[in-house]
Design a protein around this motif. Structure first.
Motif, PDB file in Angstrom:
ATOM      1  N   VAL A 149       0.691  -0.781  -0.034  1.00 22.63           N
ATOM      2  CA  VAL A 149       0.250  -0.257  -0.090  1.00 22.63           C
ATOM      3  C   VAL A 149       0.804   1.377  -0.303  1.00 22.63           C
ATOM      4  CG1 VAL A 149      -2.309   1.484   1.247  1.00 22.63           C
ATOM      5  CG2 VAL A 149      -1.463  -1.072   0.953  1.00 22.63           C
ATOM      6  N   SER A 150       0.854   1.758  -0.843  1.00 24.47           N
ATOM      7  CA  SER A 150       1.595   3.662  -1.349  1.00 24.47           C
ATOM      8  C   SER A 150       0.474   4.516  -0.570  1.00 24.47           C
ATOM      9  CB  SER A 150       2.341   3.321  -2.482  1.00 24.47           C
ATOM     10  OG  SER A 150       1.629   3.227  -3.171  1.00 24.47           O
ATOM     11  N   ASP A 164       5.157  11.357   0.473  1.00 27.12           N
ATOM     12  CA  ASP A 164       4.707   9.863  -0.487  1.00 27.12           C
ATOM     13  C   ASP A 164       5.664   8.578   1.151  1.00 27.12           C
ATOM     14  OD1 ASP A 164       4.978  10.300  -3.237  1.00 27.12           O
ATOM     15  OD2 ASP A 164       6.063  11.653  -3.259  1.00 27.12           O
ATOM     16  N   GLU A 166       5.571   4.303   1.232  1.00 26.13           N
ATOM     17  CA  GLU A 166       4.795   2.703   1.833  1.00 26.13           C
ATOM     18  C   GLU A 166       4.487   2.520   2.518  1.00 26.13           C
ATOM     19  OE1 GLU A 166       4.658  -0.190  -1.214  1.00 26.13           O
ATOM     20  OE2 GLU A 166       5.622   1.450  -1.632  1.00 26.13           O
ATOM     21  N   LYS A 207      -3.479  10.152  -3.465  1.00 27.25           N
ATOM     22  CA  LYS A 207      -3.420   9.568  -3.603  1.00 27.25           C
ATOM     23  C   LYS A 207      -3.129   7.615  -3.473  1.00 27.25           C
ATOM     24  CE  LYS A 207      -2.751  11.221  -8.517  1.00 27.25           C
ATOM     25  NZ  LYS A 207      -2.652  10.773  -9.837  1.00 27.25           N
ATOM     26  N   GLU A 209      -2.948   3.959  -3.755  1.00 26.16           N
ATOM     27  CA  GLU A 209      -2.543   2.785  -4.817  1.00 26.16           C
ATOM     28  C   GLU A 209      -2.114   1.273  -3.338  1.00 26.16           C
ATOM     29  OE1 GLU A 209       0.667   1.316  -8.038  1.00 26.16           O
ATOM     30  OE2 GLU A 209      -1.061   2.842  -8.453  1.00 26.16           O
ATOM     31  N   ARG A 211      -2.001  -3.318  -3.752  1.00 28.97           N
ATOM     32  CA  ARG A 211      -1.922  -4.269  -4.608  1.00 28.97           C
ATOM     33  C   ARG A 211      -1.690  -5.344  -3.478  1.00 28.97           C
ATOM     34  NH1 ARG A 211       2.724  -0.632  -7.126  1.00 28.97           N
ATOM     35  NH2 ARG A 211       2.555  -0.237  -8.992  1.00 28.97           N
ATOM     36  N   THR A 221      -5.054  -4.606  -8.486  1.00 32.93           N
ATOM     37  CA  THR A 221      -4.682  -3.040  -7.942  1.00 32.93           C
ATOM     38  C   THR A 221      -5.801  -2.907  -7.758  1.00 32.93           C
ATOM     39  OG1 THR A 221      -2.635  -3.344  -9.826  1.00 32.93           O
ATOM     40  CG2 THR A 221      -3.469  -0.901  -8.583  1.00 32.93           C
ATOM     41  N   LEU A 222      -6.274  -1.412  -6.710  1.00 31.29           N
ATOM     42  CA  LEU A 222      -7.032  -0.445  -6.492  1.00 31.29           C
ATOM     43  C   LEU A 222      -6.329   1.059  -5.986  1.00 31.29           C
ATOM     44  CD1 LEU A 222      -8.373  -2.853  -3.308  1.00 31.29           C
ATOM     45  CD2 LEU A 222     -10.035  -1.999  -5.483  1.00 31.29           C
ATOM     46  N   ALA A 223      -6.902   1.148  -6.716  1.00 31.08           N
ATOM     47  CA  ALA A 223      -6.195   3.018  -6.801  1.00 31.08           C
ATOM     48  C   ALA A 223      -7.442   4.174  -6.026  1.00 31.08           C
ATOM     49  CB  ALA A 223      -6.330   3.024  -7.867  1.00 31.08           C
ATOM     50  N   SER A 225      -8.171   8.509  -5.707  1.00 31.54           N
ATOM     51  CA  SER A 225      -7.264   9.824  -5.945  1.00 31.54           C
ATOM     52  C   SER A 225      -8.444  10.706  -4.564  1.00 31.54           C
ATOM     53  CB  SER A 225      -7.311  10.305  -6.750  1.00 31.54           C
ATOM     54  OG  SER A 225      -7.139  11.897  -7.744  1.00 31.54           O
TER      55      SER A 225
END
Length: 363
Positions: A149-150, A164, A166, A207, A209, A211, A221-223, A225
């Motif tokens: 997850v980021s 940013d 992770e 955002k 994201e 995986r 993937t789930l994204a 925004s």
């Protein structure tokens, strides 16, 4: 958490953020310490010539709609005896920790067929702001299939990164991750020339994201925004005894002001239980353990007239904005200088949760 806070007003609290993420109030001078907002006013707020401040109006409208929706919930789910139940609270987290994830009460019997467990993780990102001050979190459930997850925050006008991260395996397993408090005011200072050249103010976007391992064993993937949801905040300042310029706020008083020009705000004194909607704020001011009583406060409404400029037509017109403030004339039991203890309680429009700010104001 927070010691102090301030506001740069966009076109125009859980526990307060760290003092490092805040902007202290200006000291001295021949005027009242203003909202620190004025230090970082985006174009279109708080000046004598302004473009039409549509963003601020939209934000306040959202707060009004949120308050109205909460009132409706109380009306629809009233008691049979005619009394109204407390307003429903919109639940925020999926799970506050992994131990909160519900487990089946008993193992399935031979006659029962267990429901298949979906590999899709449950992810809810939350992003809201008190003007310059931005808060973000990620709520997680059904995390066993998650690979990573980021989360990132960027500024949209300059397309520059702000944050940013992770998430570590432990952060994912905990079911909840809190971003540090991010400030458009700080970002504006760091890129002042670029924003002035574009006649702009920072706009943050978050955002997320994720995986995870899908049903077929491959990576899915789930994204997400998100733009920040606007929340109304309040601040407090001290009107020094030699500040006599204001026609509405008396000198030698403590002044509680909203972080946007609005007169629909409601103040209650040290009564968190009365905070049922996003426009009601509980205010508690104390010194050395003694709390100011409701009868010691008064409300005032300040009005300010602006020249509004329509960017498209270049037409100008005058518009008056009203702001309701809460005033505590300094009583004898509060000394002329010291540290006033402050507690603000509000309900967030974006999540429905109760948010608390507690700090000391040095004056």
């Amino acid at each position: 958490m927070s010691e102090e806070f301030s506001l740069p007003c966009e076109e125009a609290e859980f526990r307060p953020p760290s003092a490092e993420a805040e902007f202290g109030e200006p000291s001295g001078g021949d005027h009242e310490n203003p909202d620190p907002a004025l230090e970082f006013d985006p174009p279109g707020s708080g000046r004598t010539e302004l473009p039409v401040p549509q963003g601020r109006r939209r934000a306040l409208k959202r707060l009004l709609y949120g308050a109205f929706a909460l009132v409706l919930l109380g009306l629809f789910f009233g008691r049979a005896d005619g009394r109204t139940q407390p307003t429903a609270v919109i639940p925020t987290p999926l799970y506050s920790s992994a131990s909160d994830i519900p487990l089946p009460s008993a193992a399935p019997t031979a006659e029962q067929t267990p429901e298949p467990v979906s590999p899709v993780p449950e992810i809810r990102p939350v992003f809201f702001s008190f003007s310059h001050e931005h808060h973000g979190r990620i709520l997680l459930g059904n995390t066993s299939s998650l690979r990573s997850v980021s989360v990132s925050v960027r500024e949209k006008l300059l397309d520059e990164p702000v944050y940013d991260h992770e998430l570590s395996p432990d952060e994912i397993a905990s079911g909840r991750f809190e971003l540090p408090v991010l400030s458009t005011g700080t970002f504006f200072e760091q890129h002042m020339d670029a924003f002035r050249a574009n006649d702009g103010w920072p706009e943050f976007e978050m955002k997320v994201e994720a995986r995870y391992t899908g049903e077929s064993g491959g990576e899915e993937t789930l994204a997400f925004s998100l733009d920040p949801e606007y929340e109304l905040g309040i601040s407090v300042s001290y009107m020094r005894a030699d500040y006599t310029w204001s026609e509405t706020v008396p000198p030698d008083s403590f002044v509680v002001s909203p972080w946007a020009e609005t007169d629909v705000i409601r103040y209650v004194i040290n009564d968190p239980g009365a905070v049922k909607d996003p426009l009601t704020f509980s205010v508690d001011l104390s010194y050395n353990g003694r709390h100011a009583a409701p009868e010691e406060f008064e409300t005032v409404v300040e009005q300010e007239e602006y020249t509004i400029i329509d960017r498209e037509t270049n037409e100008q017109h005058q518009e008056v904005f009203s702001t309701k403030k809460l005033v505590l004339r300094r009583p004898d039991w509060i000394p002329e200088s010291g540290a006033l203890h402050v507690v603000f309680v509000q309900r967030l429009a974006s999540t429905g949760e109760i948010w608390t700010r507690e700090f000391d104001l040095d004056y």
